[in-house]
Structure formats: C-alpha cells, structure tokens
Write a protein that holds these residues in place. Structure first.
Motif, PDB file in Angstrom:
ATOM      1  N   ASP A 250       0.844  -1.197   0.000  1.00  0.00           N
ATOM      2  CA  ASP A 250       0.000   0.000   0.000  1.00  0.00           C
ATOM      3  C   ASP A 250       0.884   1.254   0.000  1.00  0.00           C
ATOM      4  O   ASP A 250       1.089   1.889   1.027  1.00  0.00           O
TER       5      ASP A 250
ATOM      6  N   LYS B  99       0.341   4.169  -1.192  1.00  0.00           N
ATOM      7  CA  LYS B  99      -0.348   5.449  -0.998  1.00  0.00           C
ATOM      8  C   LYS B  99      -0.348   5.900   0.462  1.00  0.00           C
ATOM      9  O   LYS B  99      -0.404   7.092   0.735  1.00  0.00           O
ATOM     10  N   ASN B 100      -0.291   4.974   1.384  1.00  0.00           N
ATOM     11  CA  ASN B 100      -0.339   5.330   2.804  1.00  0.00           C
ATOM     12  C   ASN B 100       1.039   5.325   3.460  1.00  0.00           C
ATOM     13  O   ASN B 100       1.142   5.407   4.684  1.00  0.00           O
TER      14      ASN B 100
ATOM     15  N   THR C  94       4.824   6.940   4.199  1.00  0.00           N
ATOM     16  CA  THR C  94       5.536   8.216   4.228  1.00  0.00           C
ATOM     17  C   THR C  94       6.684   8.160   3.228  1.00  0.00           C
ATOM     18  O   THR C  94       7.058   7.077   2.754  1.00  0.00           O
TER      19      THR C  94
END
Length: 190
Positions: free
Chosen positions: A2, A4-5, A7
C-alpha cells in the motif's frame, strides 16, 4: 504493498530493501566497460567507437537479468522506484549527443558516455540515501574527462578498465550499505 499510505521515508526504506540500492545496474555497467576494454584489443577507431555506442543498449537488459538472478526487484512499483526508472530513462536522450560525438569526433565517445552516464546517477544519492552515489558520480565524470579527453590516447585503452573498477567498487559499497541498512532496520523493528 500500500504505497499510498506510506511516508516518504517508508517509501525510501522499502525501495532500498527491494532494489538493493540498484547495484545490479553497476554489475551490468562493469560488464559493459570490461567488454569495451577487451574489444579494444582487436578493434580500433570508428569501428570500436560504434561498438561503444551500440553496446550501451545492453546495460539495461543486463541489469534486469542480474537483478532476476539475484532475486532483486529493480523494476519496483514503488513510486520512488518509478521515479528512479524515469531518471535512468534520461539516458535515452543522451543517444543523439553520443551519435553526434561519434560522427564528429569518435575518439571523444568514451569520454562522452562516461561523463553523461555519470550525470544520471546523481539523483540516486537522495533516493537511496547513499553518499556513495555522489562520490561515484564525481569520480566517474572526472576519470572520464581526464582519461577520455585530457589524456585522449588513453580513451580506448585505460578508461574502460578504470571505469569497470569504479563500477565494481560501487557494487561492493552498495551491497555493504544495503546489508548495514537491513541490519539497522531489523534492530529498529525488534
């Protein structure tokens, strides 16, 4: 994964682990320069320069092969991996320059390949958190200029072997940095 989540720091760490700081590209580059040096014992002049030009197309597929053999994902879907691919792709725009150099002053081609090739490594300093990329970029550009232009009679003789040595040194440094990184991150996780 994932992405997109994650940092920015997590993306960098993921790519360092997955792509092993890109060292298969340096293995491929070392093989390219070794081959150019060896071929230089049999060919010379424009014929040899043409082999240099055509041979540059072998580096990317060789890097993929070496990555696959070592089970290293150098074609990561990580956004920073995609950015790294775009940065690497910049070299495609060097081809017209190399062709013009070949046509006008073929004896400058090893220098041009070395200096321009060095320039595209600089952004990986940030992506892979590796000062080695900075030192490599500067060293490769300087060596290429000195042995490919200032000492032009060494362009086809010494330069390929010196660059091969720099590439192999970079492989070792990146492998050590990656191992050190993995050992530190595994300690932090525990």
């Amino acid at each position: 994964m994932d992405y997109k989540n994650m940092t920015l720091e997590e993306l960098k760490n993921d790519l360092i682990s997955e792509a092993q700081k890109g060292h298969p590209f340096f293995l491929a580059g070392a093989l390219y320069w070794l081959a150019m040096g060896i071929i230089g014992f049999w060919l010379e002049g424009q014929q040899l320069a043409m082999i240099y030009l055509i041979g540059t197309c072998s580096i990317f597929p060789l890097a993929i092969l070496f990555g696959n053999i070592q089970k290293i994902n150098i074609l990561s879907k990580n956004p920073l991996g995609v950015l790294g691919g775009i940065i690497g792709g910049i070299q495609a725009f060097y081809l017209p320059i190399w062709v013009v150099v070949y046509m006008e002053h073929y004896e400058w081609l090893p220098m041009a390949i070395g200096v321009l090739g060095a320039s595209h490594f600089l952004p990986y300093l940030w992506i892979y958190k590796s000062r080695a990329y900075l030192l490599f970029t500067i060293s490769m550009a300087l060596v290429s200029f000195i042995f490919g232009y200032v000492l032009i009679d060494q362009a086809f003789l010494s330069l390929p072997f010196i660059l091969m040595g720099l590439y192999l040194l970079m492989v070792l440094v990146l492998i050590m940095e990656t191992k050190d990184f993995k050992s530190k991150t595994s300690i932090n996780i525990s």
